[in-house]
Design a protein around this motif. Structure first.
Motif, PDB file in Angstrom:
ATOM      1  N   ILE A 170     -14.891  -5.752  11.670  1.00  0.00           N
ATOM      2  CA  ILE A 170     -13.526  -5.257  11.464  1.00  0.00           C
ATOM      3  C   ILE A 170     -13.404  -4.370  10.226  1.00  0.00           C
ATOM      4  CG2 ILE A 170     -12.554  -7.269  12.616  1.00  0.00           C
ATOM      5  CD1 ILE A 170     -11.680  -8.353   9.924  1.00  0.00           C
ATOM      6  N   GLY A 171     -14.386  -4.481   9.298  1.00  0.00           N
ATOM      7  CA  GLY A 171     -14.366  -3.648   8.103  1.00  0.00           C
ATOM      8  C   GLY A 171     -13.770  -4.369   6.899  1.00  0.00           C
ATOM      9  N   LEU A 172     -14.223  -3.968   5.724  1.00  0.00           N
ATOM     10  CA  LEU A 172     -13.821  -4.650   4.492  1.00  0.00           C
ATOM     11  C   LEU A 172     -12.339  -4.477   4.194  1.00  0.00           C
ATOM     12  CD1 LEU A 172     -16.866  -3.824   2.197  1.00  0.00           C
ATOM     13  CD2 LEU A 172     -16.554  -5.725   3.771  1.00  0.00           C
ATOM     14  N   THR A 173     -11.797  -3.318   4.518  1.00  0.00           N
ATOM     15  CA  THR A 173     -10.367  -3.098   4.285  1.00  0.00           C
ATOM     16  C   THR A 173      -9.547  -4.117   5.056  1.00  0.00           C
ATOM     17  OG1 THR A 173     -10.675  -0.738   3.872  1.00  0.00           O
ATOM     18  CG2 THR A 173      -8.476  -1.456   4.529  1.00  0.00           C
ATOM     19  N   GLU A 174      -9.913  -4.327   6.306  1.00  0.00           N
ATOM     20  CA  GLU A 174      -9.170  -5.276   7.133  1.00  0.00           C
ATOM     21  C   GLU A 174      -9.323  -6.703   6.629  1.00  0.00           C
ATOM     22  OE1 GLU A 174      -6.928  -4.578   9.427  1.00  0.00           O
ATOM     23  OE2 GLU A 174      -7.317  -2.499   8.906  1.00  0.00           O
ATOM     24  N   VAL A 175     -10.505  -7.042   6.116  1.00  0.00           N
ATOM     25  CA  VAL A 175     -10.698  -8.386   5.544  1.00  0.00           C
ATOM     26  C   VAL A 175      -9.762  -8.588   4.355  1.00  0.00           C
ATOM     27  CG1 VAL A 175     -12.327  -9.885   4.315  1.00  0.00           C
ATOM     28  CG2 VAL A 175     -13.078  -8.614   6.325  1.00  0.00           C
ATOM     29  N   LEU A 176      -9.688  -7.591   3.490  1.00  0.00           N
ATOM     30  CA  LEU A 176      -8.831  -7.705   2.303  1.00  0.00           C
ATOM     31  C   LEU A 176      -7.348  -7.731   2.698  1.00  0.00           C
ATOM     32  CD1 LEU A 176     -10.728  -5.238  -0.050  1.00  0.00           C
ATOM     33  CD2 LEU A 176     -10.808  -7.726  -0.101  1.00  0.00           C
ATOM     34  N   LEU A 177      -6.979  -6.895   3.661  1.00  0.00           N
ATOM     35  CA  LEU A 177      -5.595  -6.890   4.125  1.00  0.00           C
ATOM     36  C   LEU A 177      -5.207  -8.214   4.777  1.00  0.00           C
ATOM     37  CD1 LEU A 177      -5.217  -3.301   5.612  1.00  0.00           C
ATOM     38  CD2 LEU A 177      -3.898  -4.262   3.712  1.00  0.00           C
ATOM     39  N   ALA A 178      -6.141  -8.764   5.571  1.00  0.00           N
ATOM     40  CA  ALA A 178      -5.862 -10.023   6.253  1.00  0.00           C
ATOM     41  C   ALA A 178      -5.608 -11.142   5.257  1.00  0.00           C
ATOM     42  CB  ALA A 178      -7.012 -10.381   7.199  1.00  0.00           C
ATOM     43  N   ALA A 179      -6.343 -11.123   4.148  1.00  0.00           N
ATOM     44  CA  ALA A 179      -6.150 -12.150   3.137  1.00  0.00           C
ATOM     45  C   ALA A 179      -4.742 -12.071   2.546  1.00  0.00           C
ATOM     46  CB  ALA A 179      -7.191 -11.998   2.020  1.00  0.00           C
ATOM     47  N   ILE A 180      -4.257 -10.865   2.304  1.00  0.00           N
ATOM     48  CA  ILE A 180      -2.920 -10.695   1.720  1.00  0.00           C
ATOM     49  C   ILE A 180      -1.844 -11.034   2.741  1.00  0.00           C
ATOM     50  CG2 ILE A 180      -1.320  -9.024   0.713  1.00  0.00           C
ATOM     51  CD1 ILE A 180      -3.848  -7.437  -0.173  1.00  0.00           C
ATOM     52  N   ASP A 181      -2.072 -10.657   3.995  1.00  0.00           N
ATOM     53  CA  ASP A 181      -1.052 -10.809   5.025  1.00  0.00           C
ATOM     54  C   ASP A 181      -0.976 -12.193   5.618  1.00  0.00           C
ATOM     55  OD1 ASP A 181      -0.203  -8.240   4.800  1.00  0.00           O
ATOM     56  OD2 ASP A 181      -1.447  -7.452   6.430  1.00  0.00           O
ATOM     57  N   ASP A 182      -1.983 -13.045   5.346  1.00  0.00           N
ATOM     58  CA  ASP A 182      -2.029 -14.342   6.024  1.00  0.00           C
ATOM     59  C   ASP A 182      -0.792 -15.180   5.707  1.00  0.00           C
ATOM     60  OD1 ASP A 182      -2.991 -16.249   7.656  1.00  0.00           O
ATOM     61  OD2 ASP A 182      -4.567 -16.975   6.330  1.00  0.00           O
ATOM     62  N   THR A 237      -1.236 -22.881  -5.341  1.00  0.00           N
ATOM     63  CA  THR A 237      -0.114 -22.272  -4.615  1.00  0.00           C
ATOM     64  C   THR A 237       1.229 -22.741  -5.166  1.00  0.00           C
ATOM     65  OG1 THR A 237       0.087 -23.987  -2.883  1.00  0.00           O
ATOM     66  CG2 THR A 237      -1.477 -22.192  -2.483  1.00  0.00           C
ATOM     67  N   LYS A 238       1.267 -23.950  -5.686  1.00  0.00           N
ATOM     68  CA  LYS A 238       2.532 -24.475  -6.206  1.00  0.00           C
ATOM     69  C   LYS A 238       2.972 -23.754  -7.478  1.00  0.00           C
ATOM     70  CE  LYS A 238       1.962 -29.070  -4.180  1.00  0.00           C
ATOM     71  NZ  LYS A 238       1.699 -30.503  -4.439  1.00  0.00           N
ATOM     72  N   ARG A 239       2.040 -23.032  -8.110  1.00  0.00           N
ATOM     73  CA  ARG A 239       2.369 -22.288  -9.326  1.00  0.00           C
ATOM     74  C   ARG A 239       2.732 -20.832  -9.033  1.00  0.00           C
ATOM     75  NH1 ARG A 239      -2.341 -23.322 -13.608  1.00  0.00           N
ATOM     76  NH2 ARG A 239      -0.815 -22.264 -14.939  1.00  0.00           N
ATOM     77  N   LEU A 240       2.642 -20.434  -7.770  1.00  0.00           N
ATOM     78  CA  LEU A 240       2.923 -19.046  -7.408  1.00  0.00           C
ATOM     79  C   LEU A 240       4.408 -18.833  -7.191  1.00  0.00           C
ATOM     80  CD1 LEU A 240       0.098 -18.470  -4.757  1.00  0.00           C
ATOM     81  CD2 LEU A 240       0.096 -17.707  -7.145  1.00  0.00           C
ATOM     82  N   GLU A 241       4.877 -17.644  -7.571  1.00  0.00           N
ATOM     83  CA  GLU A 241       6.257 -17.256  -7.290  1.00  0.00           C
ATOM     84  C   GLU A 241       6.371 -16.610  -5.909  1.00  0.00           C
ATOM     85  OE1 GLU A 241       7.444 -14.680 -10.449  1.00  0.00           O
ATOM     86  OE2 GLU A 241       6.843 -16.113 -12.016  1.00  0.00           O
ATOM     87  N   ARG A 242       5.347 -15.851  -5.508  1.00  0.00           N
ATOM     88  CA  ARG A 242       5.348 -15.156  -4.219  1.00  0.00           C
ATOM     89  C   ARG A 242       3.979 -15.359  -3.563  1.00  0.00           C
ATOM     90  NH1 ARG A 242       5.929  -9.156  -5.546  1.00  0.00           N
ATOM     91  NH2 ARG A 242       4.155  -9.776  -6.836  1.00  0.00           N
ATOM     92  N   ASP A 243       3.964 -15.418  -2.245  1.00  0.00           N
ATOM     93  CA  ASP A 243       2.687 -15.680  -1.591  1.00  0.00           C
ATOM     94  C   ASP A 243       1.688 -14.544  -1.773  1.00  0.00           C
ATOM     95  OD1 ASP A 243       4.034 -13.933   0.058  1.00  0.00           O
ATOM     96  OD2 ASP A 243       3.585 -15.008   1.909  1.00  0.00           O
ATOM     97  N   GLU A 244       2.171 -13.301  -1.943  1.00  0.00           N
ATOM     98  CA  GLU A 244       1.234 -12.184  -2.094  1.00  0.00           C
ATOM     99  C   GLU A 244       0.609 -12.103  -3.481  1.00  0.00           C
ATOM    100  OE1 GLU A 244       5.429 -10.279  -2.358  1.00  0.00           O
ATOM    101  OE2 GLU A 244       4.460 -11.920  -1.286  1.00  0.00           O
ATOM    102  N   ASP A 245       1.054 -12.958  -4.418  1.00  0.00           N
ATOM    103  CA  ASP A 245       0.488 -12.917  -5.767  1.00  0.00           C
ATOM    104  C   ASP A 245      -0.965 -13.363  -5.806  1.00  0.00           C
ATOM    105  OD1 ASP A 245       2.771 -11.922  -6.896  1.00  0.00           O
ATOM    106  OD2 ASP A 245       3.530 -13.865  -7.562  1.00  0.00           O
ATOM    107  N   LEU A 246      -1.379 -14.180  -4.842  1.00  0.00           N
ATOM    108  CA  LEU A 246      -2.762 -14.667  -4.810  1.00  0.00           C
ATOM    109  C   LEU A 246      -3.209 -14.762  -3.362  1.00  0.00           C
ATOM    110  CD1 LEU A 246      -5.155 -15.770  -6.510  1.00  0.00           C
ATOM    111  CD2 LEU A 246      -4.198 -18.067  -6.144  1.00  0.00           C
ATOM    112  N   ALA A 247      -4.331 -14.126  -3.047  1.00  0.00           N
ATOM    113  CA  ALA A 247      -4.879 -14.165  -1.695  1.00  0.00           C
ATOM    114  C   ALA A 247      -6.347 -14.565  -1.776  1.00  0.00           C
ATOM    115  CB  ALA A 247      -4.752 -12.792  -1.029  1.00  0.00           C
ATOM    116  N   LEU A 248      -6.750 -15.478  -0.903  1.00  0.00           N
ATOM    117  CA  LEU A 248      -8.141 -15.927  -0.849  1.00  0.00           C
ATOM    118  C   LEU A 248      -8.725 -15.559   0.504  1.00  0.00           C
ATOM    119  CD1 LEU A 248      -7.847 -19.581  -2.251  1.00  0.00           C
ATOM    120  CD2 LEU A 248      -8.144 -17.472  -3.527  1.00  0.00           C
ATOM    121  N   SER A 249      -9.898 -14.948   0.489  1.00  0.00           N
ATOM    122  CA  SER A 249     -10.600 -14.645   1.729  1.00  0.00           C
ATOM    123  C   SER A 249     -11.985 -15.281   1.673  1.00  0.00           C
ATOM    124  CB  SER A 249     -10.728 -13.134   1.929  1.00  0.00           C
ATOM    125  OG  SER A 249     -11.343 -12.862   3.167  1.00  0.00           O
TER     126      SER A 249
END
Length: 199
Positions: free
Chosen positions: A187-199, A133-145
C-alpha cells in the motif's frame, strides 16, 4: 496531514530478528533495515529535522535527528539479541512526547514500530498505550503504527488486539493501526502513516 508532525521509529532487535525466513533467505533484521531506511527517507521529507530512532531488545538505545543516511550506521552498531521489552521503550517514547508538549511543543507525533514477535509483557504494553491515550487532548495528537516483520502467529494476534480492542480496554482514543510488512510495501509508506493518524 502528514507534515507538521514529529516522527519516531522503534525497531525490534530481539534475538528472533536474526531468523533468515524472509524472501531470498534474508533475515528479518535485514528486512527491518530496508524498511527503516525507507521510513526514515519518507519522514525526513515530511520533517526535515529527521526522526527519533529507538532500537530495543531487553534494553533500548535512542538516536535523535536521524535521517535516512544514518540508518545503516545505526544497524551496524546493533545486532539482534535478547528479549522484547516493548513496554519499556514505549514508556520512554511516551514520556518524551508528553515532556515536549509540557514544554510548549504542540506538534502531534506518529510512532512507527517495526517488530516480529510478541513483547515480553503484552499486558504492560496495552496498559502503557491506554494510559498514554488518557493524557491526550485529541486523538490525532499521537498515532501508533505497528508493522509486523515475519509471520509469527502470536505476534499477529497481539497486534490485532492492539488494533481492535484498545478502547474496550479503557483507551480514550483508538491510536493504533497494524499492518504486516508485506501490506506496508503493497500500500506504500504514505498510506501506512495516514492510516495510523486516521484510525
Amino acid at each position: 496531514m502528514l507534515t507538521g508532525r514529529d516522527y519516531t521509529l522503534i525497531i525490534d532487535k530481539s534475538g528472533s530478528m536474526a531468523q533468515r525466513d524472509q524472501p531470498g533467505g534474508r533475515s528479518r533484521w535485514a528486512i527491518a533495515e530496508e524498511s527503516a531506511h525507507a521510513f526514515a527517507a519518507k519522514c525526513e521529507a515530511l520533517d526535515p529535522d529527521g526522526l527519533t530512532l529507538y532500537v530495543f531488545g531487553g534494553r533500548f538505545r535512542r538516536y535523535d535527528n536521524v535521517g535516512a543516511e544514518r540508518v545503516a550506521e545505526v544497524f551496524r552498531e546493533n545486532e539482534p539479541c535478547d528479549s522484547t521489552d516493548l513496554a519499556g521503550v514505549l514508556e520512554h517514547a511516551f514520556a518524551a512526547h508528553f515532556a515536549r508538549r509540557a514544554a510548549g511543543g504542540r506538534r502531534p507525533e506518529t510512532i512507527v514500530i517495526l517488530t516480529d514477535g510478541q513483547p515480553d509483557d503484552p499486558r504492560a504494553v496495552m496498559r502503557g498505550i491506554v494510559e498514554a491515550t488518557k493524557r491526550l487532548e485529541r486523538d490525532e495528537d499521537l498515532a501508533l503504527s505497528f508493522v509486523q516483520i515475519g509471520s509469527d502467529a502470536g505476534a499477529r494476534r497481539f497486534l490485532k488486539v492492539l488494533d481492535d480492542d484498545l478502547q474496550r480496554a479503557g483507551a480514550k482514543f483508538d491510536v493504533c493501526d497494524t499492518v504486516t510488512i508485506d501490506e506496508a510495501e503493497r500500500i506504500g509508506l504514505t498510506e501506512v502513516l495516514l492510516a495510523a493518524i486516521d484510525d
